[in-house]
Motif scaffolding. Structure first.
Motif, PDB file in Angstrom:
ATOM      1  N   ASP A  69      64.392  26.105  52.505  1.00  0.00           N
ATOM      2  CA  ASP A  69      63.713  27.622  52.361  1.00  0.00           C
ATOM      3  C   ASP A  69      63.093  27.698  53.019  1.00  0.00           C
ATOM      4  OD1 ASP A  69      62.574  29.228  50.389  1.00  0.00           O
ATOM      5  OD2 ASP A  69      64.635  30.066  50.557  1.00  0.00           O
ATOM      6  N   VAL A 128      65.205  22.026  44.699  1.00  0.00           N
ATOM      7  CA  VAL A 128      65.865  22.455  44.375  1.00  0.00           C
ATOM      8  C   VAL A 128      66.527  24.108  45.009  1.00  0.00           C
ATOM      9  CG1 VAL A 128      65.728  24.997  42.983  1.00  0.00           C
ATOM     10  CG2 VAL A 128      64.665  22.888  42.047  1.00  0.00           C
ATOM     11  N   ARG A 129      64.949  23.831  46.819  1.00  0.00           N
ATOM     12  CA  ARG A 129      64.992  25.011  47.644  1.00  0.00           C
ATOM     13  C   ARG A 129      65.156  24.355  48.494  1.00  0.00           C
ATOM     14  NH1 ARG A 129      63.860  29.668  45.289  1.00  0.00           N
ATOM     15  NH2 ARG A 129      64.957  30.941  48.094  1.00  0.00           N
ATOM     16  N   ILE A 179      60.521  21.489  43.925  1.00  0.00           N
ATOM     17  CA  ILE A 179      60.600  22.270  44.811  1.00  0.00           C
ATOM     18  C   ILE A 179      61.714  22.166  45.493  1.00  0.00           C
ATOM     19  CG2 ILE A 179      59.574  23.873  46.363  1.00  0.00           C
ATOM     20  CD1 ILE A 179      57.108  24.169  44.142  1.00  0.00           C
ATOM     21  N   THR A 220      60.207  29.876  52.702  1.00  0.00           N
ATOM     22  CA  THR A 220      59.146  30.226  51.460  1.00  0.00           C
ATOM     23  C   THR A 220      59.116  28.989  50.472  1.00  0.00           C
ATOM     24  OG1 THR A 220      60.138  32.642  51.199  1.00  0.00           O
ATOM     25  CG2 THR A 220      58.603  31.645  49.117  1.00  0.00           C
ATOM     26  N   ALA A 221      60.135  28.377  50.000  1.00  0.00           N
ATOM     27  CA  ALA A 221      59.959  26.833  49.387  1.00  0.00           C
ATOM     28  C   ALA A 221      59.147  26.039  49.806  1.00  0.00           C
ATOM     29  CB  ALA A 221      61.273  26.687  49.161  1.00  0.00           C
TER      30      ALA A 221
END
Length: 536
Positions: A380, A376-377, A373, A382-383
């Motif tokens: 972020d 990839v993000r 996670i 939320t991540a």
């Protein structure tokens, strides 16, 4: 039933080798677990302190906003360096002075180190203070496990030793709470209050241990059986003449005499050398047990647990989207503390081996998910929240399995002649890897160094995969056995079949078959005044 007479049985009754557990006996054993509080607190407070603005200015100067990576590594790891050597020294002291006195001495050394840290106004004195405190923590962390394992009844031994890990977690939680409360103070109290508070935990433990008995197995090792009987009676809340006390002491003495007959002990250097005797392929050999104990503590550190507890605050700061990293560190520590008591039940209900296998699997899955996670993000919001959630789940798995489990097992696998040194070596291994991780982690994650960020969890996930394979292949099941029965089990079966093994004879009964070299031998035991004199 305190003071009650035991039903008639001979010393070879494998189902009755200990007295029933009483509340008084249980509470005496539980208090020793308090030693985990200042171990955990001392490990935990430094994460928050290194993120405090005032402390950063004291170490780096008025314009700095973060500590240099090498200073973070030095401040954090120097404690582990001290504990490594402290644990090794404690192995000798525990055999010379006794388990209880060694822990009390460790508390005194620790207080000296805390005084130096509290008085510090620069890098030099805080490093020196943490080094000295580390020696004290090494004494306590090695010998308190030994002491608890030797005095605890077999039916609750796993739960009581797990209580030590719970107290470590409680210490981490208290450290996070105090750091959170003092972080914004505009004076030296911001870091001196968290540091100085440690003295209270050491004083409580030292004073309490003055009123607790010594380990009866220490007196057996010294040959003072009268003191061993009195101490054991106090621990089991039974009269000295109770058949329970006589039979348990008989078995302890017989096991010790057997071990001494198999591997004779010589001078000081030979007593250390015996820890490395035997074949690595034979489950009951001293070398195999030493390797198992030291590697297990290494594996516990490989789970990555102390990355979160040592560098959690600064790691969450580096993610860039968390408004209060101190609060997140407090939450992760709270998860650790609240989860650990579950092991009090599961350690005795399901056993050591299943928990360590499934715990490693749960941790590695969470760590790989955090790494993926974060890759990839990145950055972020939320991540990051999802990452924090999986970090908390990972801590839950650690707190209920490997956190307490590693300490429980190392307290059970060593025979009496080498137990103090075996536990000391295992604990020293824990602190050695603790030190290594503390040194290298800032260089892996800091923005001006490796800058791995969340990708560091790929490393922890890979190492946890090693822990999973290790647990399946090498960790035996010791649930529900006395320390003497664990010794017998290791000689007769392998880790994967150990859960099926059941006691079938006793050392005191002269029926024990131990390995190929004694397969056809039957020990002759002569019982005199309630004790044994065994010829094997």
């Amino acid at each position: 039933m305190p003071g009650g007479a035991a039903p008639p049985a001979g010393p070879a009754d494998v189902m009755r080798v200990e007295a029933p557990v009483t509340l008084k006996a249980y509470l005496m054993c539980v208090f020793a677990a308090f030693g985990g509080i200042f171990f955990g607190y001392d490990s935990g407070y430094i994460s928050g302190v290194m993120g405090m603005e005032y402390f950063i200015h004291v170490i780096e100067g008025g314009e700095a906003v973060v500590l240099a990576a090498w200073k973070k590594a030095l401040i954090t790891s120097i404690l582990s360096a001290g504990t490594f050597f402290g644990a090794l020294i404690a192995g000798d002291l525990a055999d010379w002075l006794g388990r209880r006195i060694t822990v009390i001495l460790g508390c005194g050394v620790f207080i000296v180190g805390v005084v130096l840290q509290t008085a510090s106004a620069g890098l030099g004195l805080i490093v020196a203070g943490r080094l000295v405190a580390g020696f004290g923590v090494g004494f306590v962390s090695a010998i308190i496990i030994l002491y608890m394992s030797e005095i605890a009844p077999r039916k609750v031994r796993g739960a009581i030793v797990s209580g030590y890990q719970f107290c470590i977690c409680l210490g981490l939680l208290l450290a996070s709470a105090v750091d959170y409360a003092t972080q914004n103070r505009p004076d030296s109290g911001s870091y001196r209050i968290p540091i100085g508070l440690q003295m209270a935990w050491a004083l409580i433990l030292a004073v309490g241990l003055f009123f607790l008995p010594e380990s009866p197995r220490f007196f057996v090792k010294k040959g003072t059986l009268d003191k061993a009987a009195i101490t054991l009676a106090r621990l089991r809340d039974q009269p000295v003449e109770s058949a329970y006390i006589q039979d348990e002491l008989t078995e302890i003495v017989a096991n010790h005499e057997y071990e001494m007959s198999v591997i004779p002990h010589g001078n000081y250097f030979q007593t250390w050398a015996m820890c490395f005797r035997g074949s690595i392929w034979k489950g009951s050999s001293y070398l195999r047990r030493t390797v198992l104990g030291t590697s297990m503590q290494m594996m516990q550190q490989w789970t990555g647990c102390n990355f979160v507890f040592y560098f959690g605050t600064t790691f969450f700061q580096q993610l860039g989207v968390i408004q209060n990293p101190f609060l997140i560190s407090l939450i992760t520590t709270l998860v650790n503390t609240c989860s650990t008591p579950i092991s009090f039940y599961t350690m005795e209900r399901f056993g050591r081996r299943p928990l360590l296998i499934w715990g490693a699997l749960g941790m590695l899955l969470c760590e790989f998910l955090v790494a993926i996670i974060g890759t990839v993000r990145p950055n972020d919001d939320t991540a990051v929240k999802v990452m924090i959630a999986f970090i908390c789940i990972y801590i839950f798995f650690f707190a209920t399995t490997w956190g307490p489990g590693a300490w429980v097992v190392i307290g059970e696998i060593f025979p009496l002649p080498m137990r103090a040194k075996g536990v000391a070596l295992s604990t020293a291994s824990n602190w050695l890897w603790n030190c290594i991780i503390a040194v290298i982690t800032p260089y892996m994650v800091d923005g001006d160094k490796g800058n791995l960020g969340p990708k560091v969890f790929y490393i922890w996930g890979g190492l946890c995969t090693c822990c999973f394979v290790y647990a399946y292949l090498l960790i035996p099941e010791t649930k529900g056995l006395t320390l003497e029965q664990v010794d017998q089990m290791l000689s007769e079966t392998n880790p994967r079949n150990s859960a099926k093994w059941v006691p079938h004879s006793t050392y005191a009964g002269g029926e024990l078959k131990k390995g190929a070299e004694s397969e056809n031998e039957v020990g002759h035991v002569e019982k005199t005044d309630g004790y044994t004199s065994a010829e094997v």
